[in-house]
Design a protein around this motif. Structure first.
Motif, PDB file in Angstrom:
ATOM      1  N   VAL A  54     -32.365  69.373  12.060  1.00  0.00           N
ATOM      2  CA  VAL A  54     -32.807  68.182  11.320  1.00  0.00           C
ATOM      3  C   VAL A  54     -33.670  68.587  10.123  1.00  0.00           C
ATOM      4  O   VAL A  54     -33.544  68.018   9.035  1.00  0.00           O
ATOM      5  CB  VAL A  54     -33.552  67.217  12.265  1.00  0.00           C
ATOM      6  N   SER A  55     -34.530  69.578  10.298  1.00  0.00           N
ATOM      7  CA  SER A  55     -35.351  70.046   9.178  1.00  0.00           C
ATOM      8  C   SER A  55     -34.494  70.667   8.076  1.00  0.00           C
ATOM      9  O   SER A  55     -34.726  70.433   6.889  1.00  0.00           O
ATOM     10  CB  SER A  55     -36.373  71.075   9.664  1.00  0.00           C
ATOM     11  N   GLY A  56     -33.521  71.460   8.478  1.00  0.00           N
ATOM     12  CA  GLY A  56     -32.611  72.038   7.489  1.00  0.00           C
ATOM     13  C   GLY A  56     -31.799  70.984   6.759  1.00  0.00           C
ATOM     14  O   GLY A  56     -31.583  71.076   5.547  1.00  0.00           O
ATOM     15  N   LEU A  57     -31.369  69.965   7.504  1.00  0.00           N
ATOM     16  CA  LEU A  57     -30.642  68.865   6.878  1.00  0.00           C
ATOM     17  C   LEU A  57     -31.532  68.125   5.884  1.00  0.00           C
ATOM     18  O   LEU A  57     -31.084  67.761   4.789  1.00  0.00           O
ATOM     19  CB  LEU A  57     -30.121  67.899   7.948  1.00  0.00           C
ATOM     20  N   THR A  58     -32.787  67.910   6.248  1.00  0.00           N
ATOM     21  CA  THR A  58     -33.722  67.244   5.344  1.00  0.00           C
ATOM     22  C   THR A  58     -33.905  68.047   4.062  1.00  0.00           C
ATOM     23  O   THR A  58     -33.872  67.487   2.957  1.00  0.00           O
ATOM     24  CB  THR A  58     -35.080  67.064   6.041  1.00  0.00           C
ATOM     25  N   LEU A  59     -34.093  69.333   4.204  1.00  0.00           N
ATOM     26  CA  LEU A  59     -34.266  70.183   3.024  1.00  0.00           C
ATOM     27  C   LEU A  59     -33.007  70.205   2.166  1.00  0.00           C
ATOM     28  O   LEU A  59     -33.088  70.126   0.929  1.00  0.00           O
ATOM     29  CB  LEU A  59     -34.634  71.600   3.461  1.00  0.00           C
ATOM     30  N   VAL A  94     -37.566  62.125  -3.227  1.00  0.00           N
ATOM     31  CA  VAL A  94     -38.212  62.185  -1.910  1.00  0.00           C
ATOM     32  C   VAL A  94     -37.878  60.936  -1.096  1.00  0.00           C
ATOM     33  O   VAL A  94     -37.588  61.014   0.104  1.00  0.00           O
ATOM     34  CB  VAL A  94     -39.742  62.341  -2.071  1.00  0.00           C
ATOM     35  N   CYS A  95     -37.893  59.763  -1.745  1.00  0.00           N
ATOM     36  CA  CYS A  95     -37.568  58.522  -1.033  1.00  0.00           C
ATOM     37  C   CYS A  95     -36.124  58.519  -0.536  1.00  0.00           C
ATOM     38  O   CYS A  95     -35.853  58.157   0.614  1.00  0.00           O
ATOM     39  CB  CYS A  95     -37.811  57.315  -1.938  1.00  0.00           C
ATOM     40  N   LEU A  96     -35.190  58.916  -1.390  1.00  0.00           N
ATOM     41  CA  LEU A  96     -33.786  58.937  -0.985  1.00  0.00           C
ATOM     42  C   LEU A  96     -33.528  59.956   0.123  1.00  0.00           C
ATOM     43  O   LEU A  96     -32.790  59.667   1.077  1.00  0.00           O
ATOM     44  CB  LEU A  96     -32.890  59.218  -2.185  1.00  0.00           C
ATOM     45  N   SER A  97     -34.133  61.123   0.010  1.00  0.00           N
ATOM     46  CA  SER A  97     -33.936  62.120   1.067  1.00  0.00           C
ATOM     47  C   SER A  97     -34.589  61.673   2.376  1.00  0.00           C
ATOM     48  O   SER A  97     -34.073  61.976   3.459  1.00  0.00           O
ATOM     49  CB  SER A  97     -34.472  63.481   0.636  1.00  0.00           C
ATOM     50  N   SER A  98     -35.687  60.928   2.304  1.00  0.00           N
ATOM     51  CA  SER A  98     -36.302  60.397   3.523  1.00  0.00           C
ATOM     52  C   SER A  98     -35.394  59.378   4.195  1.00  0.00           C
ATOM     53  O   SER A  98     -35.273  59.351   5.423  1.00  0.00           O
ATOM     54  CB  SER A  98     -37.650  59.753   3.213  1.00  0.00           C
ATOM     55  N   ILE A  99     -34.740  58.545   3.404  1.00  0.00           N
ATOM     56  CA  ILE A  99     -33.819  57.555   3.961  1.00  0.00           C
ATOM     57  C   ILE A  99     -32.631  58.248   4.635  1.00  0.00           C
ATOM     58  O   ILE A  99     -32.255  57.908   5.759  1.00  0.00           O
ATOM     59  CB  ILE A  99     -33.353  56.579   2.861  1.00  0.00           C
ATOM     60  N   VAL A 100     -32.045  59.222   3.953  1.00  0.00           N
ATOM     61  CA  VAL A 100     -30.905  59.933   4.529  1.00  0.00           C
ATOM     62  C   VAL A 100     -31.326  60.709   5.775  1.00  0.00           C
ATOM     63  O   VAL A 100     -30.610  60.733   6.783  1.00  0.00           O
ATOM     64  CB  VAL A 100     -30.261  60.862   3.479  1.00  0.00           C
ATOM     65  N   SER A 101     -32.508  61.310   5.746  1.00  0.00           N
ATOM     66  CA  SER A 101     -33.000  62.044   6.910  1.00  0.00           C
ATOM     67  C   SER A 101     -33.273  61.108   8.077  1.00  0.00           C
ATOM     68  O   SER A 101     -33.036  61.469   9.240  1.00  0.00           O
ATOM     69  CB  SER A 101     -34.275  62.803   6.555  1.00  0.00           C
ATOM     70  N   ALA A 102     -33.783  59.928   7.798  1.00  0.00           N
ATOM     71  CA  ALA A 102     -34.007  58.958   8.870  1.00  0.00           C
ATOM     72  C   ALA A 102     -32.690  58.558   9.531  1.00  0.00           C
ATOM     73  O   ALA A 102     -32.618  58.412  10.757  1.00  0.00           O
ATOM     74  CB  ALA A 102     -34.726  57.721   8.324  1.00  0.00           C
ATOM     75  N   HIS A 103     -31.647  58.403   8.735  1.00  0.00           N
ATOM     76  CA  HIS A 103     -30.329  58.108   9.308  1.00  0.00           C
ATOM     77  C   HIS A 103     -29.828  59.284  10.159  1.00  0.00           C
ATOM     78  O   HIS A 103     -29.224  59.071  11.218  1.00  0.00           O
ATOM     79  CB  HIS A 103     -29.319  57.781   8.207  1.00  0.00           C
ATOM     80  N   ALA A 104     -30.083  60.500   9.706  1.00  0.00           N
ATOM     81  CA  ALA A 104     -29.659  61.679  10.474  1.00  0.00           C
ATOM     82  C   ALA A 104     -30.423  61.771  11.796  1.00  0.00           C
ATOM     83  O   ALA A 104     -29.840  62.066  12.844  1.00  0.00           O
ATOM     84  CB  ALA A 104     -29.869  62.945   9.657  1.00  0.00           C
TER      85      ALA A 104
END
Length: 123
Positions: A54-59, A94-104
């Motif tokens: 999940v951390s790698g996906l977020t990055l 940062v906002c868009l990546s947070s949204i995508v990471s939350a979905h992941a």
């Protein structure tokens, strides 16, 4: 002459039973601890693998969104960039990546719940 040592040798022989009993229980306790350590180590390794994924996906998502925004800003006209800077905040990536990471993270959670429920039902 050695007859006086006979009671001491007999007493020492009876005392030697206790270390053998202690060694048996220590070996049994060690095997139980090793079994639980192996079980917990497997569980911890799985959890760390999930956290790392999940951390790698977020990055990766953050880097991809940042690269897309930079790529658009390179080829876009100056007026469009200025107008977009008035509407789009500086922390948009940062906002868009947070949204995508939350979905992941939600997907991983649903997957784990499904896995636990299917394991509980014996599938």
């Amino acid at each position: 002459m050695p007859a006086f040592l006979l009671p001491i040798i007999t007493g020492a022989a009876s005392m030697m039973r206790f270390p053998a009993l202690i060694a048996f229980f220590a070996g049994l306790f060690g095997q139980v601890i090793a079994f639980f350590a192996k079980y917990l180590t497997t569980k911890v390794a799985m959890q760390l693998t999930i956290v790392t994924a999940v951390s790698g996906l977020t990055l990766a998502v953050f880097a991809a969104i940042k690269a897309l925004i930079l790529a658009i800003s390179v080829v876009a006209p100056e007026g469009l960039i200025h107008g977009a800077s008035l509407v789009i905040p500086d922390n948009a990536a940062v906002c868009l990546s947070s949204i995508v990471s939350a979905h992941a993270v939600r997907y991983v959670w649903v997957w784990k719940v499904y896995f636990i429920e299917s394991f509980a039902q014996g599938r």
